[in-house]
Design a protein around this motif. Structure first.
Motif, PDB file in Angstrom:
ATOM      1  N   LEU A 121       0.979  -1.313  -0.049  1.00 28.37           N
ATOM      2  CA  LEU A 121       0.053  -0.053  -0.042  1.00 28.37           C
ATOM      3  C   LEU A 121       0.948   1.443  -0.066  1.00 28.37           C
ATOM      4  O   LEU A 121       0.476   2.361  -0.558  1.00 28.37           O
ATOM      5  N   GLN A 122       1.919   1.255   0.634  1.00 28.76           N
ATOM      6  CA  GLN A 122       2.893   2.529   0.538  1.00 28.76           C
ATOM      7  C   GLN A 122       4.058   2.382  -0.252  1.00 28.76           C
ATOM      8  O   GLN A 122       4.719   3.365  -0.347  1.00 28.76           O
ATOM      9  N   LEU A 123       4.103   1.501  -1.164  1.00 27.61           N
ATOM     10  CA  LEU A 123       4.925   1.556  -2.103  1.00 27.61           C
ATOM     11  C   LEU A 123       4.718   2.387  -3.192  1.00 27.61           C
ATOM     12  O   LEU A 123       3.556   2.614  -3.723  1.00 27.61           O
ATOM     13  N   SER A 124       5.866   2.990  -3.881  1.00 26.32           N
ATOM     14  CA  SER A 124       5.708   3.820  -5.052  1.00 26.32           C
ATOM     15  C   SER A 124       5.409   3.063  -6.210  1.00 26.32           C
ATOM     16  O   SER A 124       5.460   1.987  -6.255  1.00 26.32           O
ATOM     17  N   VAL A 142      -9.332   7.261  -1.852  1.00 23.90           N
ATOM     18  CA  VAL A 142      -8.493   8.486  -1.208  1.00 23.90           C
ATOM     19  C   VAL A 142      -8.474   9.516  -2.099  1.00 23.90           C
ATOM     20  O   VAL A 142      -8.715  10.437  -1.839  1.00 23.90           O
ATOM     21  N   ALA A 143      -8.177   9.177  -3.441  1.00 23.12           N
ATOM     22  CA  ALA A 143      -7.830  10.607  -4.090  1.00 23.12           C
ATOM     23  C   ALA A 143      -9.008  11.153  -4.675  1.00 23.12           C
ATOM     24  O   ALA A 143      -9.376  12.261  -5.114  1.00 23.12           O
ATOM     25  N   THR A 144     -10.019  10.405  -5.044  1.00 21.53           N
ATOM     26  CA  THR A 144     -11.431  10.974  -5.134  1.00 21.53           C
ATOM     27  C   THR A 144     -11.791  11.726  -4.220  1.00 21.53           C
ATOM     28  O   THR A 144     -12.249  12.784  -4.442  1.00 21.53           O
ATOM     29  N   GLU A 145     -11.606  11.272  -2.942  1.00 22.03           N
ATOM     30  CA  GLU A 145     -12.213  12.112  -1.609  1.00 22.03           C
ATOM     31  C   GLU A 145     -11.446  13.615  -1.682  1.00 22.03           C
ATOM     32  O   GLU A 145     -11.768  14.661  -1.341  1.00 22.03           O
ATOM     33  N   ARG A 163      -7.887  24.367   0.293  1.00 19.54           N
ATOM     34  CA  ARG A 163      -8.547  24.186   1.863  1.00 19.54           C
ATOM     35  C   ARG A 163      -7.685  23.626   2.747  1.00 19.54           C
ATOM     36  O   ARG A 163      -6.949  22.699   2.631  1.00 19.54           O
ATOM     37  N   PRO A 164      -7.881  23.900   4.081  1.00 22.18           N
ATOM     38  CA  PRO A 164      -6.952  23.204   5.242  1.00 22.18           C
ATOM     39  C   PRO A 164      -7.814  21.585   5.231  1.00 22.18           C
ATOM     40  O   PRO A 164      -8.861  21.475   5.093  1.00 22.18           O
ATOM     41  N   LEU A 165      -6.637  20.799   5.164  1.00 23.01           N
ATOM     42  CA  LEU A 165      -7.057  19.081   5.302  1.00 23.01           C
ATOM     43  C   LEU A 165      -6.159  18.368   6.090  1.00 23.01           C
ATOM     44  O   LEU A 165      -4.859  18.812   5.890  1.00 23.01           O
ATOM     45  N   ASN A 166      -6.657  17.445   6.653  1.00 23.31           N
ATOM     46  CA  ASN A 166      -5.785  16.592   7.279  1.00 23.31           C
ATOM     47  C   ASN A 166      -6.408  15.134   7.052  1.00 23.31           C
ATOM     48  O   ASN A 166      -7.298  14.807   6.462  1.00 23.31           O
ATOM     49  N   LEU A 167      -5.375  14.265   7.737  1.00 27.25           N
ATOM     50  CA  LEU A 167      -5.940  12.575   7.245  1.00 27.25           C
ATOM     51  C   LEU A 167      -7.190  12.281   7.884  1.00 27.25           C
ATOM     52  O   LEU A 167      -7.730  11.520   7.341  1.00 27.25           O
ATOM     53  N   ARG A 168      -7.442  12.817   9.187  1.00 28.77           N
ATOM     54  CA  ARG A 168      -8.812  12.514   9.953  1.00 28.77           C
ATOM     55  C   ARG A 168     -10.065  13.030   8.994  1.00 28.77           C
ATOM     56  O   ARG A 168     -10.958  12.007   8.865  1.00 28.77           O
ATOM     57  N   MET A 169      -9.810  13.984   8.476  1.00 32.94           N
ATOM     58  CA  MET A 169     -11.144  14.432   7.262  1.00 32.94           C
ATOM     59  C   MET A 169     -11.281  13.330   6.331  1.00 32.94           C
ATOM     60  O   MET A 169     -12.613  13.102   5.876  1.00 32.94           O
ATOM     61  N   ILE A 170     -10.154  13.180   5.828  1.00 32.64           N
ATOM     62  CA  ILE A 170     -10.344  12.039   4.583  1.00 32.64           C
ATOM     63  C   ILE A 170     -10.593  10.717   5.270  1.00 32.64           C
ATOM     64  O   ILE A 170     -11.795   9.968   4.677  1.00 32.64           O
ATOM     65  N   GLY A 217     -14.639   6.361   5.340  1.00 38.13           N
ATOM     66  CA  GLY A 217     -14.651   5.252   6.323  1.00 38.13           C
ATOM     67  C   GLY A 217     -13.658   4.249   6.261  1.00 38.13           C
ATOM     68  O   GLY A 217     -13.643   3.163   6.353  1.00 38.13           O
ATOM     69  N   MET A 218     -12.344   4.985   6.460  1.00 32.20           N
ATOM     70  CA  MET A 218     -11.248   4.217   6.936  1.00 32.20           C
ATOM     71  C   MET A 218     -10.301   4.877   7.782  1.00 32.20           C
ATOM     72  O   MET A 218     -10.817   5.829   8.527  1.00 32.20           O
ATOM     73  N   HIS A 219      -9.129   3.993   8.304  1.00 31.10           N
ATOM     74  CA  HIS A 219      -8.492   4.525   9.391  1.00 31.10           C
ATOM     75  C   HIS A 219      -7.516   5.583   8.743  1.00 31.10           C
ATOM     76  O   HIS A 219      -6.954   5.448   7.905  1.00 31.10           O
ATOM     77  N   GLU A 220      -6.937   6.419   9.660  1.00 31.39           N
ATOM     78  CA  GLU A 220      -5.988   7.359   9.462  1.00 31.39           C
ATOM     79  C   GLU A 220      -4.720   6.712   8.944  1.00 31.39           C
ATOM     80  O   GLU A 220      -3.880   7.146   8.093  1.00 31.39           O
ATOM     81  N   SER A 221      -4.133   5.806   9.492  1.00 31.65           N
ATOM     82  CA  SER A 221      -2.874   5.094   9.173  1.00 31.65           C
ATOM     83  C   SER A 221      -3.025   4.625   7.897  1.00 31.65           C
ATOM     84  O   SER A 221      -1.922   4.684   7.132  1.00 31.65           O
ATOM     85  N   THR A 222      -4.236   4.012   7.477  1.00 35.48           N
ATOM     86  CA  THR A 222      -4.485   3.659   5.708  1.00 35.48           C
ATOM     87  C   THR A 222      -4.266   4.843   4.979  1.00 35.48           C
ATOM     88  O   THR A 222      -3.443   4.799   4.041  1.00 35.48           O
ATOM     89  N   VAL A 223      -4.970   5.857   5.359  1.00 32.89           N
ATOM     90  CA  VAL A 223      -4.835   7.161   4.559  1.00 32.89           C
ATOM     91  C   VAL A 223      -3.474   7.657   4.313  1.00 32.89           C
ATOM     92  O   VAL A 223      -2.990   7.771   3.287  1.00 32.89           O
ATOM     93  N   SER A 224      -2.672   7.544   5.601  1.00 33.14           N
ATOM     94  CA  SER A 224      -1.342   7.991   5.578  1.00 33.14           C
ATOM     95  C   SER A 224      -0.395   7.019   4.462  1.00 33.14           C
ATOM     96  O   SER A 224       0.510   7.760   3.996  1.00 33.14           O
ATOM     97  N   ARG A 225      -0.786   5.640   4.660  1.00 32.50           N
ATOM     98  CA  ARG A 225       0.176   4.894   3.845  1.00 32.50           C
ATOM     99  C   ARG A 225      -0.302   5.078   2.271  1.00 32.50           C
ATOM    100  O   ARG A 225       0.532   5.064   1.344  1.00 32.50           O
ATOM    101  N   VAL A 226      -1.493   5.380   1.972  1.00 33.69           N
ATOM    102  CA  VAL A 226      -1.895   5.475   0.664  1.00 33.69           C
ATOM    103  C   VAL A 226      -1.240   7.010   0.111  1.00 33.69           C
ATOM    104  O   VAL A 226      -1.027   6.935  -1.057  1.00 33.69           O
TER     105      VAL A 226
END
Length: 504
Positions: A28-31, A362-365, A382-389, A394-403
């Protein structure tokens, strides 16, 4: 209280990091480039994995069908790619433990990627090697070390001096400077300091001019000597480079013994020199950024978000080969090996498809949240953080961070890393919506670029103008943002702009 043995039943929940789960998180976190290399390695090790051949694209007369939800970001239209993704989410379990569990059933095959004219490179290329890899025929870019070694072999006939020169070349950094003292080099080699200095003097005559210098002053002096412009006035100028940085023209005129016109010519000549001559040579091949997702405007004013097919490795599991081998083999070891290969192959294909769906979601959101940036520019970020996405999809912040790590989005305004869209919030002075830190940086840069030599803005003035524009910000924050943009202070800017105005 008596101590007696007894049997007890206890129910608990725990997360076990299995090898397959760790593999899914890693993927998930690989380029995209790292993912291609990883899948290539798996294809070599696992006999049940095969590259998926991509069919030729079919011509379409009508407009392209959007691949994600359109309009007001409601439910996807039946038959669209988003509908396929939604069905896959139902049919196929989520391999990431941080998100909500879903019913694990058999997965539908992934959509085939559309190859270009040259599809032999990477995982999506031809399995038989028919596609030509043009990059294999491109000559490597010469490094600075190689360039200097070729000149050393011609300029220094003595074998001992060549060994000293080779060691000095190895110590030259990518910018072209020799940072280590010659005394240390002489002690390490057991050579006289005079020999080391003599060999260094030869290296300093090599191309590019200025290489092997031990300081900025020496680098510029070498280039001026090559141009036959190293006179006493220019030497005095190089001896006072700190005054040049401060634009103290009066002191420079006095120290160099020249008038204003001559000093202006000397400074112009100094600016034409190269302070880092080694950067003209590459130390390694720079890989281009490969976007993972593209976004383009739709006819109805919304945005169409699509995965880049060429960046997605496509693999298949050869079930027929597995069945044939299992029927004919008689060794338990071989059967165990094939079973493990089948499990690994199934999990890899499942992880790749889950990775693609998660990136698209994630990209769509992010595109939905940053619609103002795509439409109007960086000032409307706009101001944006991982929690908002994470809360929105409906995902965890750590998953969004890896994405968002090492993933890129190609937009009509350029290619941006997904993390670029996550910025801190700065309060509004009038109680309205908060402002993005990146948008505020853009406004500060625009203010400074628009200032005149006679009206250079101080940090306090910038704070006042931002406050009048509805941004509540402290002076130290403005100074921090200005420094991050590599913009000098108001005093330095005033000297530079006034000096440039007099020179013109």
């Amino acid at each position: 209280m008596a101590l007696t043995p007894k049997l007890a039943l206890r129910q608990s929940q725990s997360l076990v990091m299995t090898p397959q789960l760790m593999q899914a998180i890693k993927l998930l976190q690989l380029s995209s480039l790292d993912l291609v290399a990883y899948v290539e390695k798996e294809l070599e090790q696992n006999p049940l994995l095969e590259r998926q051949e991509a069919p030729a694209p079919e011509p379409r007369d009508g407009p392209a069908e959007p691949e994600v939800a359109e309009g007001d970001w409601g439910e996807p239209a039946p038959g669209s790619r988003a509908d396929v993704e939604a069905r896959l989410d139902t049919d196929y379990g989520n391999v990431f433990p941080d998100d909500a569990p879903q019913s694990p059933e058999r997965a539908a095959p992934a959509a085939a990627a559309e190859p270009g004219d040259w599809s032999g490179f990477g995982v999506g290329g031809a399995a038989s090697g028919e596609g030509a890899d043009l990059e294999a025929y491109v000559a490597d870019r010469a490094t600075l070390s190689d360039h200097l070694e070729r000149q050393l072999a011609v300029a220094v006939p003595n074998a001992t001096d060549r060994l000293v020169g080779q060691h000095l070349i190895d110590l030259i950094d990518p910018a072209g400077y020799l940072r280590e003292p010659l005394e240390t080099v002489a002690d390490r080699l057991g050579a006289p300091i005079g020999r080391v200095e003599r060999v260094l003097a030869v290296i300093q005559t090599f191309e590019p001019t200025g290489v092997g210098a031990r300081s900025l002053k020496e680098c510029l002096a070498l280039q001026l000597r090559e141009l036959d412009r190293y006179d006493p006035a220019m030497q005095a100028l190089l001896d006072n480079l700190e005054l040049v940085a401060r634009r103290d023209l009066a002191a420079l005129r006095r120290l160099c013994g020249v008038d204003e016109e001559d000093l202006s010519d000397m400074l112009a000549e100094l600016r034409r020199l190269d302070p880092k001559p080694g950067h003209a040579f590459g130390s390694e091949i720079v890989q281009p950024v490969v976007p993972d997702v593209t976004v383009r405007p739709a006819p109805d004013g919304s945005w169409i978000v699509e995965l880049v097919a060429d960046a997605l490795p496509r693999v298949l599991v050869n079930q027929s080969y597995y069945a044939k081998v299992v029927r004919t083999t008689k060794s338990d070891t071989e059967k165990t090996f094939m079973t493990e290969c089948l499990q690994t192959a199934n999990w890899l294909t499942r992880s790749l498809e889950q990775r693609a769906r998660t990136i698209l979601k994630v990209a769509t959101e992010i595109v939905r949240q940053q619609d103002g940036f795509l439409t109007l520019g960086v000032a409307h970020l706009r101001p944006l953080n991982l929690r908002m996405i994470a809360d929105a999809i409906g995902m965890h912040e750590s998953t969004v961070s890896r994405v968002t790590a090492n993933k890129y989005l190609a937009t009509p305004r350029g290619v941006f890393e997904l993390k670029y869209f996550f910025t801190a919030a700065i309060a509004s002075a009038d109680g309205g919506d908060a402002h993005s830190a990146e948008a505020v940086r853009h406004r500060i840069r625009a203010m400074i670029e628009a200032e005149s030599p006679d009206d250079v803005l101080s940090d306090d003035t910038i704070v006042k103008r931002l406050h009048d524009g509805g941004v509540e910000i402290a002076r130290r924050t403005v100074a921090k943002y200005r420094e991050s943009l590599r913009i000098p202070s108001s005093v330095q800017r005033r000297r530079e702009k006034q000096g440039a105005a007099r020179a013109s």
